[in-house]
Each structure stands twice: as structure tokens, then as C-alpha cells.
Design an enzyme around this catalytic site. Structure first.
Site, PDB file in Angstrom:
ATOM      1  N   HIS A 215      38.256  44.348  30.890  1.00 27.93           N
ATOM      2  CA  HIS A 215      38.020  43.222  31.796  1.00 27.93           C
ATOM      3  C   HIS A 215      36.550  42.988  32.144  1.00 27.93           C
ATOM      4  CE1 HIS A 215      37.782  46.377  34.833  1.00 27.93           C
ATOM      5  NE2 HIS A 215      37.096  45.513  35.548  1.00 27.93           N
TER       6      HIS A 215
HETATM    7  C1  UD1 Z   1      36.844  43.071  40.065  1.00 30.13           C
HETATM    8  C2  UD1 Z   1      35.631  43.938  40.377  1.00 30.13           C
HETATM    9  C3  UD1 Z   1      35.535  45.041  39.336  1.00 30.13           C
HETATM   10  C4  UD1 Z   1      36.844  45.800  39.203  1.00 30.13           C
HETATM   11  C5  UD1 Z   1      37.963  44.804  38.890  1.00 30.13           C
HETATM   12  C6  UD1 Z   1      39.299  45.494  38.735  1.00 30.13           C
HETATM   13  C7  UD1 Z   1      33.701  42.758  41.387  1.00 30.13           C
HETATM   14  C8  UD1 Z   1      32.356  42.232  41.115  1.00 30.13           C
HETATM   15  N1  UD1 Z   1      34.383  43.160  40.295  1.00 30.13           N
HETATM   16  O1  UD1 Z   1      36.574  42.407  38.828  1.00 30.13           O
HETATM   17  O2  UD1 Z   1      34.515  45.959  39.742  1.00 30.13           O
HETATM   18  O3  UD1 Z   1      36.740  46.769  38.173  1.00 30.13           O
HETATM   19  O4  UD1 Z   1      38.015  43.861  39.959  1.00 30.13           O
HETATM   20  O5  UD1 Z   1      40.344  44.603  38.536  1.00 30.13           O
HETATM   21  O6  UD1 Z   1      34.109  42.812  42.530  1.00 30.13           O
HETATM   22  N2  UD1 Z   1      42.129  36.884  38.971  1.00 30.13           N
HETATM   23  C9  UD1 Z   1      43.456  36.504  39.022  1.00 30.13           C
HETATM   24  N3  UD1 Z   1      44.273  37.107  39.919  1.00 30.13           N
HETATM   25  C10 UD1 Z   1      43.826  38.065  40.775  1.00 30.13           C
HETATM   26  C11 UD1 Z   1      42.469  38.427  40.731  1.00 30.13           C
HETATM   27  C12 UD1 Z   1      41.641  37.842  39.807  1.00 30.13           C
HETATM   28  O7  UD1 Z   1      43.907  35.663  38.276  1.00 30.13           O
HETATM   29  O8  UD1 Z   1      44.638  38.581  41.575  1.00 30.13           O
HETATM   30  C13 UD1 Z   1      41.251  36.253  37.960  1.00 30.13           C
HETATM   31  C14 UD1 Z   1      40.563  35.040  38.482  1.00 30.13           C
HETATM   32  O9  UD1 Z   1      40.525  34.119  37.449  1.00 30.13           O
HETATM   33  C15 UD1 Z   1      39.159  35.518  38.787  1.00 30.13           C
HETATM   34  C16 UD1 Z   1      38.965  36.602  37.750  1.00 30.13           C
HETATM   35  O10 UD1 Z   1      40.269  37.166  37.573  1.00 30.13           O
HETATM   36  O11 UD1 Z   1      38.225  34.512  38.696  1.00 30.13           O
HETATM   37  C17 UD1 Z   1      38.014  37.661  38.158  1.00 30.13           C
HETATM   38  O12 UD1 Z   1      38.363  38.246  39.409  1.00 30.13           O
HETATM   39  P1  UD1 Z   1      37.242  38.908  40.355  1.00 30.13           P
HETATM   40  O13 UD1 Z   1      37.842  39.487  41.555  1.00 30.13           O
HETATM   41  O14 UD1 Z   1      36.131  37.967  40.532  1.00 30.13           O
HETATM   42  O15 UD1 Z   1      36.638  40.059  39.467  1.00 30.13           O
HETATM   43  P2  UD1 Z   1      37.349  41.066  38.471  1.00 30.13           P
HETATM   44  O16 UD1 Z   1      36.951  40.688  37.096  1.00 30.13           O
HETATM   45  O17 UD1 Z   1      38.788  41.246  38.784  1.00 30.13           O
END
Ligand code: UD1
Length: 366
Positions: A215
Site C-alpha cells: 500500500h
Molecule cells: C495510512 C498511513 C500508513 C499506514 C496505513 C495502513 C498515513 C500518512 N499513512 O496509509 O502509515 O501504514 O494507513 O493502512 O497516515 N481508504 C479507504 N477506506 C479506508 C481508508 C482509506 O478506501 O477506510 C482509501 C482512500 O481512498 C484513501 C486511501 O485509502 O484516500 C489512503 O488512505 P490514508 O488514510 O490517506 O492513507 P493509507 O494509505 O491508508
């Protein structure tokens, strides 16, 4: 004494659970759990609360997704009035996600004490958003709880006074130690025990499989990089079945870029216990996660990390982890070493013993 815990994203939940539990032994401490809502899908959040036995959050800031600036700012804006009103004596933040740094910054400006669980880890790679979060949170924190000796050394080099640093071990491993027996017993039967097996977990009973997670923005947001990794995984799949619970971000990118995953067994993100059970029985785990490097080290399962660096070097020096970066040839060579049984066996680092939460609670209560 009033203690706040701030969590927001999947990797925070297994770290907060043991600290919440251990602090219950101190009746004078009132605990308040705040979920920022950074992760909001049921399978990225709710199911972790259920399986880890975490109570429902007292406050949910429901910030959702956004750019880094927008998400961080939204957490700060929504969190500030909550702390101003509740006046906690200490705010505990976990790991390195945007929720961690956002809450720490709000508290530091309000003169509220901050404790950072999983302090001191460094990849020395500032292109990773998590590295920025780690550096800033540690500068803002009043109590820094480190999982290993390298964490202490990094903090001292950055000028953190020694009296603020507490080496307590690895809180995430506390959750693993507690739930591993349940994972091993119940994976075949689903969760809770007796319910139908979860789709995708059929590989549990199989002889050999490689478990994959992916991811990191550097691996999945660039179409050429993601295409090359998927091609490597298709090659792995010729030797050993690839089971791949995909983060929502990764699934989205695979679809955006129109990439093929053909014979790979792509699953939705798995709940904690199901994933732990799969890790413990895997021949190899291939990942770019931080926490999974640690879990495989504890489990003694070989781990190939698709990154050039790690903020968890102890998993390489003592554990089962090997950094393969994005080099398909290195992945192929290391995989064949593992499948022939000649890989390094590793040892469990000191203080990764299931009692970090109790050591943190003792410091907080002192
Ligand atoms: C975040 C953390 C990362 C961790 C990871 C574990 C930061 C900078 N990054 O990254 O350190 O290893 O979580 O999962 O805080 N999304 C969904 N559903 C959800 C959550 C996210 O669809 O419940 C999608 C959304 O499109 C979102 C993308 O995932 O834009 C990224 O989510 P985000 O929380 O920004 O960062 P992660 O890549 O999950």
C-alpha cells in the site's frame, strides 16, 4: 488523572488495545478514546475494534480521506475543541500516521503533555510521509516510548533528553501474543468460532502460500512501479500461490491503471485475527508494511520487504526480514532460498514479550 488515546488508522488499533487494557489496573486514571476517522471502512476499522476488544470510541472526529494537508488540518481543527473542553493531563499518540502528528501538534501548542508510543523509529527517507510524521511527533512529545535500542539511539542523536525516553518494547506484539492462539484455533472456522469460513481463507488448509500486502504510495501510486511489482508477483505465483488482501488504495490503483492480477488471489482487507492466522502459516510474507515486518519477525516467518529501507532495522539484524526493494531478480533469488528452506531463522528482539502495554501504563501512572 485523565488520559486521552488518539487513533485513526488500521495500524494504530493493535497498539492502543494493550495500553487501554493495562491502564485499567489504575482506577484513578480516566481514559478517553478518540478515533479521528482517518480509516472509516468497516473492514479497515470496526472489525479491528471488535476483534481486539477495544471499546467504542468516546469521540469520533470522522475526518475521512483527503490530501495529506487537508486530512492533517481537518484532524487538528476537529480535535482542538475536544481537548480544550476536556483538558486531559496526557494525550497518547500511536505510530506514524497523519492522526499521530496532527494530535501531537494540537496538544503541544495547548501545553498538554504528549506521549508517543512507538517513538524513535527512522527510515532516514523523508520521501515517506510517515518519516515526516515520526520526526515531528518525537520532537513534540514529552514521553517517548521506544520498542528497541535503535529507537533510543535515534532520539538521543536528535537531541531528545534521556529522561524523556522509555524503552518499553513493542506494544503491537502484545496484541499478537494475546490473539495468536485464537487465530490459530479459529481461522479454519471463521470469526467468531463456528461461523462460516471467511471467503478467501481457503488457503489456510493448504500446504504452501505466499501472503502479500502492498500500500505504500511509492509502490502503488506510480503505474510503472505497480505494474512491475504485479509482474513479479505473477512470477512468484508460478512457484507458490499468492494470497493478496489488498488495501483499498491499492485496489483502486490497480483498477485506475488497468493492470492485470490474473491468477493472484486478490482479497478485501482482512480482519486482524484472520490475517494473523494467515501470517503464522505462510511460507513467506511479501510486503511494504512497517508493522508486518515486526509481526513476521516475532512469528519466525520469512519476510521479503518491497522497500529500499526500513525504520525497523532490528527486523533485519535480528529477525527474519530481508529488504528486496523493487528488484525482481533479488525477489526471485530470496524467494527460492526461502522455498528451499535455507533462509535465516531470526530471533525475537528483547522486550517483544507481550508486556509493553503494562510497562507504558506504569510510566503513565507514576
Ligand atoms: C495510512 C498511513 C500508513 C499506514 C496505513 C495502513 C498515513 C500518512 N499513512 O496509509 O502509515 O501504514 O494507513 O493502512 O497516515 N481508504 C479507504 N477506506 C479506508 C481508508 C482509506 O478506501 O477506510 C482509501 C482512500 O481512498 C484513501 C486511501 O485509502 O484516500 C489512503 O488512505 P490514508 O488514510 O490517506 O492513507 P493509507 O494509505 O491508508
Amino acid at each position: 488523572m485523565k488520559v486521552f488515546h488518539i487513533v485513526g488508522a488500521r495500524p494504530n488499533f493493535m497498539k492502543v488495545a494493550p495500553v487501554l487494557q493495562a491502564l485499567k489496573a489504575y482506577p484513578s486514571i480516566q481514559q478517553v478514546l478518540v478515533h479521528t476517522g482517518q480509516h472509516y471502512d468497516a473492514n479497515m476499522s470496526d472489525v479491528f475494534f471488535e476483534q481486539l476488544g477495544i471499546p467504542a470510541p468516546d469521540v469520533n472526529l470522522a475526518v475521512g480521506s483527503g490530501t495529506h494537508a487537508r486530512q492533517t488540518a481537518e484532524i487538528m481543527t476537529r480535535f482542538e475543541p475536544v481537548v480544550v473542553e476536556a483538558k486531559p493531563d496526557l494525550v497518547l499518540v500511536y505510530g506514524d500516521v497523519n492522526s499521530t502528528v496532527a494530535a501531537a501538534l494540537v496538544c503541544a501548542k495547548l501545553g498538554i503533555r504528549v506521549g508517543h508510543v512507538e517513538a524513535g523509529l527512522r527510515s532516514f527517507d523523508r520521501s515517506m510521509p510517515e518519516e515526516i510524521n515520526r520526526l515531528l511527533t518525537d520532537q513534540l512529545a514529552d514521553a517517548l516510548f521506544t520498542p528497541s535500542e535503535d529507537g533510543d539511539a535515534n532520539l538521543l542523536k536528535e537531541g531528545i533528553p534521556p529522561h524523556k525516553i522509555f524503552r518499553v518494547g513493542n506494544a503491537m506484539i502484545d496484541s499478537l501474543v494475546r490473539l495468536l492462539p485464537i487465530a490459530e484455533r479459529h481461522n479454519r472456522n471463521g470469526w467468531p468460532a463456528g461461523s462460516p469460513a471467511r471467503p478467501g481463507l481457503e488457503c489456510w488448509g493448504e500446504e504452501r502460500y505466499a501472503l502479500v500486502t502492498l500500500h505504500r504510495p511509492s509502490n502503488v501510486d506510480d503505474s510503472a512501479a505497480l505494474k512491475s511489482i504485479l509482474e513479479s508477483l505473477l512470477a512468484v505465483n508460478r512457484d507458490v500461490a499468492v494470497v493478496f488482501p489488498a488495501h483499498p488504495r491499492t485496489r483502486q490503483r490497480i483498477s485506475d491503471f488497468g493492470l492485470k492480477t490474473d491468477q493472484l488471489r486478490l482479497l478485501d482487507p482482512l480482519p486482524y485475527v484472520d490475517f494473523l492466522g494467515l501470517q503464522s502459516r505462510a511460507q513467506v510474507v511479501i510486503t511494504d508494511s512497517g508493522g508486518i515486518q515486526e509481526e513476521t519477525t516475532y512469528l519466525g516467518v520469512p519476510c521479503l520487504t518491497l522497500r529500499e529501507n526500513t525504520e525497523r532495522p532490528i527486523t533485519v539484524t535480528l529477525g527474519t526480514n530481508v529488504l528486496v526493494g523493487r528488484d525482481p531478480e533479488k525477489l526471485r533469488v530470496e524467494l527460492s532460498t526461502i522455498l528451499s528452506g535455507k533462509h535465516k531463522k531470526g530471533t525475537i528482539p528483547p522486550l517483544w514479550d507481550g508486556h509493553a502495554g503494562e510497562r507504558i501504563a506504569a510510566v503513565v501512572a507514576a
